[in-house]
Write an enzyme that holds these catalytic residues in place. Sequence first.
Site, PDB file in Angstrom:
ATOM      1  N   HIS A  67       3.399   5.536 -21.520  1.00 38.85           N
ATOM      2  CA  HIS A  67       4.722   6.004 -21.951  1.00 38.85           C
ATOM      3  C   HIS A  67       4.692   6.136 -23.466  1.00 38.85           C
ATOM      4  CE1 HIS A  67       8.906   6.662 -22.495  1.00 38.85           C
ATOM      5  NE2 HIS A  67       9.121   5.499 -23.075  1.00 38.85           N
ATOM      6  N   ASP A 191      12.246   5.059 -18.779  1.00 36.29           N
ATOM      7  CA  ASP A 191      12.660   4.264 -19.937  1.00 36.29           C
ATOM      8  C   ASP A 191      14.090   4.466 -20.418  1.00 36.29           C
ATOM      9  OD1 ASP A 191      12.164   2.274 -21.804  1.00 36.29           O
ATOM     10  OD2 ASP A 191      11.440   3.656 -23.326  1.00 36.29           O
TER      11      ASP A 191
END
Length: 952
Positions: A67, A191
């Site tokens: 990420h 996220d």
Amino acid sequence: MSPGAAARRGRAGACGAAGRAGRGSLHPPAWLFLLWLVAGRTRAADYEACPRVQPDMLNVHLVAHTHDDVGWIYTVDQYYYGGQNDLLHPGVKNILDSVFAALQAEPSRRFVYVEMAFFSRWWHQQTNATQQAVQELVRQGRLEFANGGWVMNDEAATHYGAIVDQMTLGLHFLQKTFGEDGRPRVAWHIDPFGHSREQASLFAQMGFDGVFLGRVDYQDREARMKRKKMELVWRASASLKPPTADLFTGVLPNLYDPPKNLCWDTLCDERSIVDNPEDFQYNAQEVVDYFLRMAADQHRYYRTNHIVMTMGGDFHYGYANSWFKNLDKLIQLVNAKQENGSRVHVLYSTPACYLRELNKANLTWSVKEDDFFPYADGPHQFWTGYFSSRPALKHYERVSYNFLQVLMSNALAWLSGSIEDYSTCPGLNISFCVLSQISARFQVTIYNPLGRKVAHMVRLPVNEGTFLVKDPKGNAVTSDVVMNPQAETQIPIPELLFPASVPALGFSVYSIARVSRQNPKFHMPKSIPRHSNSDVLMIQNKYIRATFSAETGLLMKIENMGQKVVLPVSQSFFWYKASIGDRKLQQSSGAYVFRPHRRQPLPVSQRAEIYLVKSSLVQEVHQNFSDWCSQVVRLYRGQRHLELQWTVGPIPTADGWGKEVISRFDTPLDTKGHFYTDSNGREILTRRRDYRPTWSLNQTQVVAGNYYPVNTRIFIKDGEKQLTVLTDRSQGGSSLRDGSLELMVHRKLLRDDFRGVGEALLEQGSGLVVRGRHLVLLDAVDQAAAGHRLLAEREVLAPQVFLAPGGGAPYFQGAPRRTQFSGLLRELPPSVHLLTLARWGPDRLLLRLEHQFALGEDSGHNLSSPVTLNLQDLFSTVTITHLQETTLAANQPRESASRLKWTPDTDAAPYPPAAPVDPTTITLQPMEIRTFVASVLGELDPWSHREDPLDF
């Protein structure tokens, strides 16, 4: 070492060497042929490339991923290249280099990548041979793109138009680079701090088969685990006919991090798997036993014989071999247990392949119709502060989105026929604009990006003198010069006001000339003493009247005179003491978390010093609450709403308290605990105090736990009246008691909230001054929808103002000079919004049209009914010859697009077939967005100077 492991290591060495030898060549390296033999002619686009599973076992899908925030604590460039700073993670360039080498080394490995802002940069830096190798990895499904947007956007503070644009940008890159093989099938929003319903609706309309989420409220997660509802069908629109906006949604088990004790990145602390029993560090059996227990435990909360484990994290895989060599061992060691009766099968997988297995289970799934806000990761830990953090940056984003929808100076030159030195005035909100303040003569070009004409009040700071304003036809226009008191400097600045009319998708040019250096009789602010002859003072126009107390200086009442609606309204500013933590829980307010020290906010002041300004075009009440908080309540001629321009900051903290400042409206409306907010600027969601529709809430923070994102509007209502407040940026808002409505406008905090930023929300120096606007509407309930929906549209896409000295040279010889232009031959109906008009090739345009009213939202004006358009002769400079309808992100033809079908536990119609497109009859249903690639004849210069506006 087992024979199988030794054989794999031998292959890895051979493939790795061949790959290195092939770099720099224009021809495919030899190892590509070997991979072709191993993988077969499978393709990623239709799930054929997914690995085999064991139907009678528990299949554990390991998803190797990273990420990579596109800018956060560091800049985009710093994240891409990395650095020597110990706090800076390995650079994304190194991550992608390392992953590519690791995938080359072992054909069974798979990897997922998301952020195209980084990947596209890396891609353009590679050799032809490397690009061909990557294309083969993508074709085989071993490198899978999830989401595929330019970034993984936040869902709370984003406007739907910006979401569509950034997703189109990323998906367009993938389509051009990898074709159908590169198209993501799964949205991957691991996220964002809470999830909006509109985001899910947009994903569904883009053609995604499902979405996986990382962060959901801790109470929501616990309830879902108990009921085995971690996976569901999200019905993301109350207007679009199911399953148009239905989206399968999975909640991941570990946010997006690796399971505990199973992280083998260089950023982690776990020891690598040692599988040699003669080594004193041998731990393979311990790891396998732990893994099997953990898999069995996770399986208890999911409904199929498939579970997923995310094997990665923030900026992981900078040294990909560390991850992959341990995952290789884990897969081999766990699967070897099957010989002794284990019913667990582990495999490298991807989000799309995991989703496909869930779909093949052919189960009936529960349906969710609300959203995932607000998000808390524990008691007293609500991530609702970031809805308002960095308010100046949030306004800059909104202004930038507006600006990106407009024509640039070259297009204005082409259309007007005159080459001018165009400039904008970004400092208008602080009464600063160089050209208008130093020039005796200049031109003002106002551009309107909407499909309907607009009336716009232009307001420019000027120097001393009197001015003559002429419209595009040369006729004199009524104008005023008013003195605007500056709360920061106490020095009034003269500002020129004049009303402008701008045609649909076009511009108008107004000429300004100073006709005398003599000071005119400026409309000066008049100070109102505390004990004046009247107890009240008023500002009003034809439609609205606002009444203020002469004693306190505060707003008392608003009247909509056309609808004969009257409402007592008290508005003022308050601030919450920001918590610095306590003995039981060291949780403080910070950049993300909102935790007030007490429930009740404190008033900035009980009264305000007031000044009154009145002219033929505007009436204003200037309120000074303190030396760091002021407001102008403004009513222009012909305006149907009240404008509140607030200025807050620098927020004082010498008393040792961080402060979270709100603007609050108090009314006698009986709202029964309900209020309403928009979702990313589109559909409206009902909010209820201390309540969640899908689980029994244990409310631990009655203030922060009731805050929701407000992107464009929030309102309260009873059976008769509705009070609506529109914002000029995303903010947090709530109704914490019946009849009350509040919006957080600014925050300054002294403590970090321990969510990764590592510092308090505290600007250097004395702090930040922020200026913004709230637009307030009072309506009868059955008349409110049209007003606030259309005003929100005009606020987000307000006219852009360009200044130029005038007298420029002709754009080309013989070019006619235009002072007014419209790109449309006729205006769009009020229910239709032209969302996108961009050049899409030499003779093509990308065209998006949306119905901007929800089903049943506006029955009084009939604006919620379907509407049919003739596009063929709509535009003034081009003629549409052919339309191809696409999915929302324009990366698939609508006629060939297909999505996985899911069975919800409520009724849903079959997927509607794509109908042939006739440009003379385009029908839009409520809340429907239709996207077209239009082939056109005519001059495309106005739309863009580039061959492809999304070319890199």
